[in-house]
Scaffold this active site. Structure first.
Site, PDB file in Angstrom:
ATOM      1  N   GLU A 153       0.831  -1.202   0.000  1.00 36.81           N
ATOM      2  CA  GLU A 153       0.000   0.000   0.000  1.00 36.81           C
ATOM      3  C   GLU A 153       0.870   1.257   0.000  1.00 36.81           C
ATOM      4  O   GLU A 153       0.591   2.219  -0.730  1.00 36.81           O
ATOM      5  CB  GLU A 153      -0.922  -0.016   1.226  1.00 36.81           C
ATOM      6  CG  GLU A 153      -2.128   0.881   1.092  1.00 36.81           C
ATOM      7  CD  GLU A 153      -3.165   0.615   2.185  1.00 36.81           C
ATOM      8  OE1 GLU A 153      -4.119  -0.127   1.922  1.00 36.81           O
ATOM      9  OE2 GLU A 153      -3.000   1.127   3.314  1.00 36.81           O
ATOM     10  N   GLU A 161       2.325   1.666  -3.398  1.00 35.17           N
ATOM     11  CA  GLU A 161       1.319   2.178  -4.321  1.00 35.17           C
ATOM     12  C   GLU A 161       1.099   3.677  -4.088  1.00 35.17           C
ATOM     13  O   GLU A 161       0.992   4.456  -5.043  1.00 35.17           O
ATOM     14  CB  GLU A 161       0.012   1.407  -4.096  1.00 35.17           C
ATOM     15  CG  GLU A 161      -1.030   1.612  -5.169  1.00 35.17           C
ATOM     16  CD  GLU A 161      -2.360   0.921  -4.826  1.00 35.17           C
ATOM     17  OE1 GLU A 161      -2.438   0.200  -3.821  1.00 35.17           O
ATOM     18  OE2 GLU A 161      -3.321   1.144  -5.587  1.00 35.17           O
ATOM     19  N   CYS A 215      -8.166  -1.835   3.732  1.00 37.44           N
ATOM     20  CA  CYS A 215      -8.026  -3.046   4.547  1.00 37.44           C
ATOM     21  C   CYS A 215      -9.289  -3.390   5.316  1.00 37.44           C
ATOM     22  O   CYS A 215      -9.373  -4.452   5.909  1.00 37.44           O
ATOM     23  CB  CYS A 215      -6.828  -2.953   5.479  1.00 37.44           C
ATOM     24  SG  CYS A 215      -6.539  -1.337   6.102  1.00 37.44           S
ATOM     25  N   SER A 262      -6.772   2.071  -2.604  1.00 37.12           N
ATOM     26  CA  SER A 262      -5.625   1.212  -2.891  1.00 37.12           C
ATOM     27  C   SER A 262      -6.145  -0.141  -3.356  1.00 37.12           C
ATOM     28  O   SER A 262      -7.185  -0.610  -2.898  1.00 37.12           O
ATOM     29  CB  SER A 262      -4.809   1.044  -1.612  1.00 37.12           C
ATOM     30  OG  SER A 262      -3.941  -0.052  -1.739  1.00 37.12           O
ATOM     31  N   LYS A 294     -15.267  -9.553   8.176  1.00 36.54           N
ATOM     32  CA  LYS A 294     -14.200 -10.457   7.722  1.00 36.54           C
ATOM     33  C   LYS A 294     -14.770 -11.815   7.316  1.00 36.54           C
ATOM     34  O   LYS A 294     -14.217 -12.495   6.466  1.00 36.54           O
ATOM     35  CB  LYS A 294     -13.140 -10.624   8.810  1.00 36.54           C
ATOM     36  CG  LYS A 294     -12.300  -9.376   9.035  1.00 36.54           C
ATOM     37  CD  LYS A 294     -11.292  -9.166   7.914  1.00 36.54           C
ATOM     38  CE  LYS A 294     -10.597  -7.809   8.040  1.00 36.54           C
ATOM     39  NZ  LYS A 294      -9.774  -7.498   6.851  1.00 36.54           N
ATOM     40  N   GLU A 331     -15.911 -11.119   3.953  1.00 38.98           N
ATOM     41  CA  GLU A 331     -14.783 -10.874   3.044  1.00 38.98           C
ATOM     42  C   GLU A 331     -14.164 -12.189   2.567  1.00 38.98           C
ATOM     43  O   GLU A 331     -13.911 -12.380   1.376  1.00 38.98           O
ATOM     44  CB  GLU A 331     -13.712 -10.027   3.737  1.00 38.98           C
ATOM     45  CG  GLU A 331     -12.535  -9.674   2.828  1.00 38.98           C
ATOM     46  CD  GLU A 331     -11.412  -8.939   3.554  1.00 38.98           C
ATOM     47  OE1 GLU A 331     -11.074  -9.328   4.688  1.00 38.98           O
ATOM     48  OE2 GLU A 331     -10.864  -7.988   2.975  1.00 38.98           O
ATOM     49  N   GLU A 378     -13.740 -13.540  -5.372  1.00 41.90           N
ATOM     50  CA  GLU A 378     -12.409 -13.243  -5.927  1.00 41.90           C
ATOM     51  C   GLU A 378     -11.278 -13.679  -5.004  1.00 41.90           C
ATOM     52  O   GLU A 378     -10.128 -13.678  -5.399  1.00 41.90           O
ATOM     53  CB  GLU A 378     -12.291 -11.754  -6.273  1.00 41.90           C
ATOM     54  CG  GLU A 378     -12.322 -10.776  -5.107  1.00 41.90           C
ATOM     55  CD  GLU A 378     -13.727 -10.302  -4.736  1.00 41.90           C
ATOM     56  OE1 GLU A 378     -14.702 -11.045  -4.975  1.00 41.90           O
ATOM     57  OE2 GLU A 378     -13.831  -9.189  -4.180  1.00 41.90           O
ATOM     58  N   CYS A 428     -10.704  -1.065  14.458  1.00 44.78           N
ATOM     59  CA  CYS A 428     -10.981  -2.484  14.754  1.00 44.78           C
ATOM     60  C   CYS A 428     -11.120  -2.756  16.249  1.00 44.78           C
ATOM     61  O   CYS A 428     -11.797  -3.710  16.633  1.00 44.78           O
ATOM     62  CB  CYS A 428      -9.881  -3.372  14.186  1.00 44.78           C
ATOM     63  SG  CYS A 428      -9.522  -3.033  12.464  1.00 44.78           S
TER      64      CYS A 428
END
Lengths: 166, 588
Positions: free
Chosen positions: B286, B289, B312, B332, B371, B374, B379, B517
């Site tokens: 990240e 990038e 994230c 990102s 999560k 996710e 993908e 979090c």
């Protein structure tokens, strides 16, 4: 409103124009839902999605309001929607018997629509015509002092496809 | 200074600032008026005072009716009684009515022991209910990959609705219907999975009963651990170590990193690894990038999209996919640490062990419900085999440890295994708002200037304010950084950027949950006490300060991974394994 595509599109155009003409989109959900129901006759999912998008509101909120107020309906009404007043005055003067007779003659439950789409049957609370109790409304026409034996005559008013005999 | 109001409650005088409620005044006197629908999450727009449950009613002299203390403003000279027989009768009736339409299978409820309705019943000592045969709603359970909705247990406090609409501005939930059939539901009562829900889990965090709970996968973990044909890896997110202790009676803010590693080993995980390792890896990608985009921007490339947005947080990702579909090329492309870990475990590490990926089970311990969603995204799997197989919450890990008769408090401190267990201080602060961007700045600054930072603590990026900005000098450049936590704050910040109401940012960090979090939807229930969340954040900064290495790019295991396997950050292999893309989703 008939269910043909061009009428439906016209309906959306009309509703869109109504929303665009509002001075502010804030706090206008119920006003818009009222107009939408008068245009389409009911509030199907697609119409609610259209409203949510145009008013920039969550769909859940639009649906929540539709489901809260009994005035708003998600099922199509008949061509001649029938409402029986179940307010106190009408009730004590026999609205229940009138309703039972309508259910029997139409062969549909309260909230239902006849198979040919001609009539739908609902109840409502007080239309402010207590002096005429019990009251039945068909479309925009108000029938007062209704008795079960008058039900057949009222329905017969609509035998010529919507032409009200006066 | 605001005007003070004097009143008495139960014969005791008290002064409160104008605008305070009777409940606020009672709190000042340590008079504990019971509440149920009320919830005030200080520091967030979460002030639920619908006064719908009426359990907090009190008697006010001169008023005919009982007053809900949570929503009644204190007035000068008010005389309040919180425990008269009339009040107690009313509360008892309210509770009986609530319970008449609530299932009694507490022994089987995920919220048992943490349920505010159960606590009230216990406090009142109800032994019978005059309204026993009230209607019980019969809604079908809605099972999404992350959240379970059991509307039979809903008491219509509408905290979830306030959270979803006012705090998070997601708009997935609304109260519908009336009377016994009223519930909180998505539009058209569609499954949550089909709605705009981001699975942030904050509705679960504030639900007083078991109506909203996480989808529990602990048994799947037990089955994987018992399967002799599987190699089971575990990764634990940064914020878990600062909160797991609460499940075992430790003070909030106690770090239990070592005991957690020991407990995971005792549970039978073959390799006890750390998501912090993958957080360092995330920074490598990240921050690279970010520097790449920044350099091209400074060179005059107008096609570059800035500010870069962090990626994230999976609830944030789903939020922008729904709400900002025109900005899909701004965040990102770096995967989240959970998913980077899974991708590396099932490629690099599986190859190292000489096993096919199907033989490996990757379990993640997360402070988060999103999560779970996710790791189930298409993908993030190869030929139907997910990179991360099972994601469980801090709470579920607590249950797992208890179920296995492990005496957590008397465990020795142990370390994570190598190589996917090594991490730096930069990684551990991922668990709190501002931490990801601070970690990125530590690496980006050193790479950009070629000089070692004299100080790695960027205090300007820390704190709990919902939307904040900081200017960080890096060489000749001053980086303008934005930070938002809570999706409503994210929306406010992004709208301000879009409408050019703020000086352009170079980078923005966004976390879906208030506090980041540490305040995640999968953490031990804080029951509205935001101090607990602040203490967890402080603990993570303590852990960072005590780490020998505090910059992601100096993690020796990360360096070795690039040398041995990945090549360069943003290189071909890294791009394939560690980056992702986003999808346009419906907005309403």
């Amino acid at each position: 409103m008939d269910n043909c595509k061009c009428c439906e599109n016209k309906g959306y155009d009309e509703l869109g124009a109504f929303i665009d003409a509002l001075p502010s989109k804030k706090g206008e959900l119920i006003t818009v839902l009222h107009r939408a129901q008068s245009i389409f006759g009911y509030l199907p999912r697609e119409v609610q999605e259209f409203i949510a998008e145009r008013l920039d509101l969550p769909l859940a909120k639009v649906y929540g309001v539709v489901k809260f107020y009994s005035f708003f309906s998600m099922t199509p009404k008949g061509k001649h929607p029938i409402s029986v007043c179940m307010g106190t005055a009408c009730y004590v003067r026999g609205a229940e018997e009138v309703l039972t007779e309508l259910v029997r003659q139409l062969g549909i439950p309260v909230g239902g629509v006849t198979e040919d789409g001609k009539f739908s049957l609902d109840t409502l609370r007080c239309v402010g015509a207590c002096g005429l109790a019990p009251v039945v409304i068909v479309g925009e026409k108000v029938y007062g002092r209704v008795e079960p034996k008058k039900v057949a005559g009222i329905l017969a008013d609509y035998s010529d496809e919507g032409e009200v005999r006066s | 200074m605001s005007k003070m109001i004097d009143l008495t409650i139960d014969g005791r005088p008290v002064s409160v600032p104008e605008g305070s409620t009777i409940l606020d005044a009672a709190k000042k006197l340590d008079i504990n008026i019971p509440t149920l629908c009320h919830l005030d999450l200080e520091g967030t727009p979460m002030v639920n005072k619908g006064a719908s449950c009426r359990i907090c009613v009190v008697e006010v002299e001169g008023r005919r009716n009982l007053a809900p203390s949570c929503a009644t403003p204190a007035t000068q000279g008010m005389v309040v009684r919180s425990n008269t027989i009339r009040v107690l009768h009313a509360r008892k009736t309210v509770l009986e009515l609530l319970l008449s339409d609530h299932p009694k299978d507490c022994l089987l409820c995920a919220k048992s022991g943490n349920c505010e309705l159960q606590d009230l019943a216990e406090k009142f000592g109800l032994r019978e209910n005059r309204f026993e045969h009230g209607a019980q709603s019969t809604y079908v359970k809605d099972m999404s990959p992350a959240i379970e909705r059991d509307m039979n247990k809903c008491i219509m406090c509408r905290r979830c609705e306030t959270m979803c609409n006012e705090v998070q501005t997601v708009g997935a939930l609304s109260g519908i219907n009336r009377g016994f059939t009223s519930v909180v539901a998505p539009a058209f009562e569609m499954p949550l999975e089909e709605s705009v829900c981001t699975f942030c889990g904050q509705c679960v965090a504030v639900c007083p009963t078991g109506a909203l709970v996480e989808r529990d996968y602990t048994w799947k973990v037990i089955e994987a651990l018992a399967d002799p044909d599987k190699v089971v890896l575990v990764q634990t997110a940064p914020a878990v170590r600062a909160a797991l202790g609460e499940e075992f009676g430790y003070e909030p803010g106690t770090l239990v990193t070592g005991k957690m590693a020991a407990a995971l080993r005792m549970l039978g995980f073959d390799h006890v690894f750390d998501t912090d390792f993958a957080a360092d890896l995330t920074i490598m990608e990240e921050a690279s990038e970010f520097l790449d985009r920044l350099t091209r921007h400074l060179e005059g490339d107008t096609s570059v999209r800035l500010p870069i947005l962090t990626s994230c947080c999976p609830a944030w990702v789903k939020f922008f996919e729904h709400q900002y579909p025109d900005l899909l090329d701004v965040p990102s492309t770096a995967k989240s640490p959970q998913q980077m870990f899974g991708a590396i475990a099932k490629s690099f590490y599986a190859e190292k062990l000489g096993i096919p990926r199907e033989k490996m089970v990757v379990v993640s311990i997360m402070p988060c419900l999103a999560k779970k969603y996710e790791c189930a995204r298409d993908e993030f799997s190869v030929d139907g085999n997910p990179d991360v197989d099972i994601s469980i919450t801090t709470r579920e890990l607590g249950h797992l440890i208890k179920k296995a008769n492990i005496d957590f408090r008397n465990l020795p401190d142990e370390d994570f295994d190598d190589p996917l267990g090594a991490s730096t201080g930069a990684a551990v602060i991922f668990g709190t708002t501002g931490g990801v961007i601070e970690a990125a700045v530590r690496s980006a600054a050193e790479w950009a200037t070629g000089q070692e930072l004299s100080k790695v603590d960027f205090e300007a990026l820390r704190g709990l304010e919902g939307c904040r900005e900081a200017k960080i000098p890096v060489g000749d450049l001053v980086l303008h950084i934005g930070i938002a936590h809570g999706l409503g704050n994210a929306r406010r910040l992004l709208d301000a950027v879009r409408n050019n109401e703020v000086e352009p940012f170079h980078a923005i960090e966004i976390m879906a949950c208030p506090g980041g979090c540490v305040g995640g939807g999968g953490q031990p229930y804080h029951h509205g006490n935001m101090d607990i969340v602040a203490k967890r954040a402080k603990a993570l900064y303590r852990e960072d300060a005590n780490k020998p290495i505090r910059k992601s790019h100096e993690n020796p295991s990360i360096k070795a991974l690039y040398e041995e396997y990945l090549g360069k950050p943003l290189g071909e292999k890294a791009h394939h394994l560690l980056h992702t893309h986003y999808f346009k989703r419906h907005k309403i």
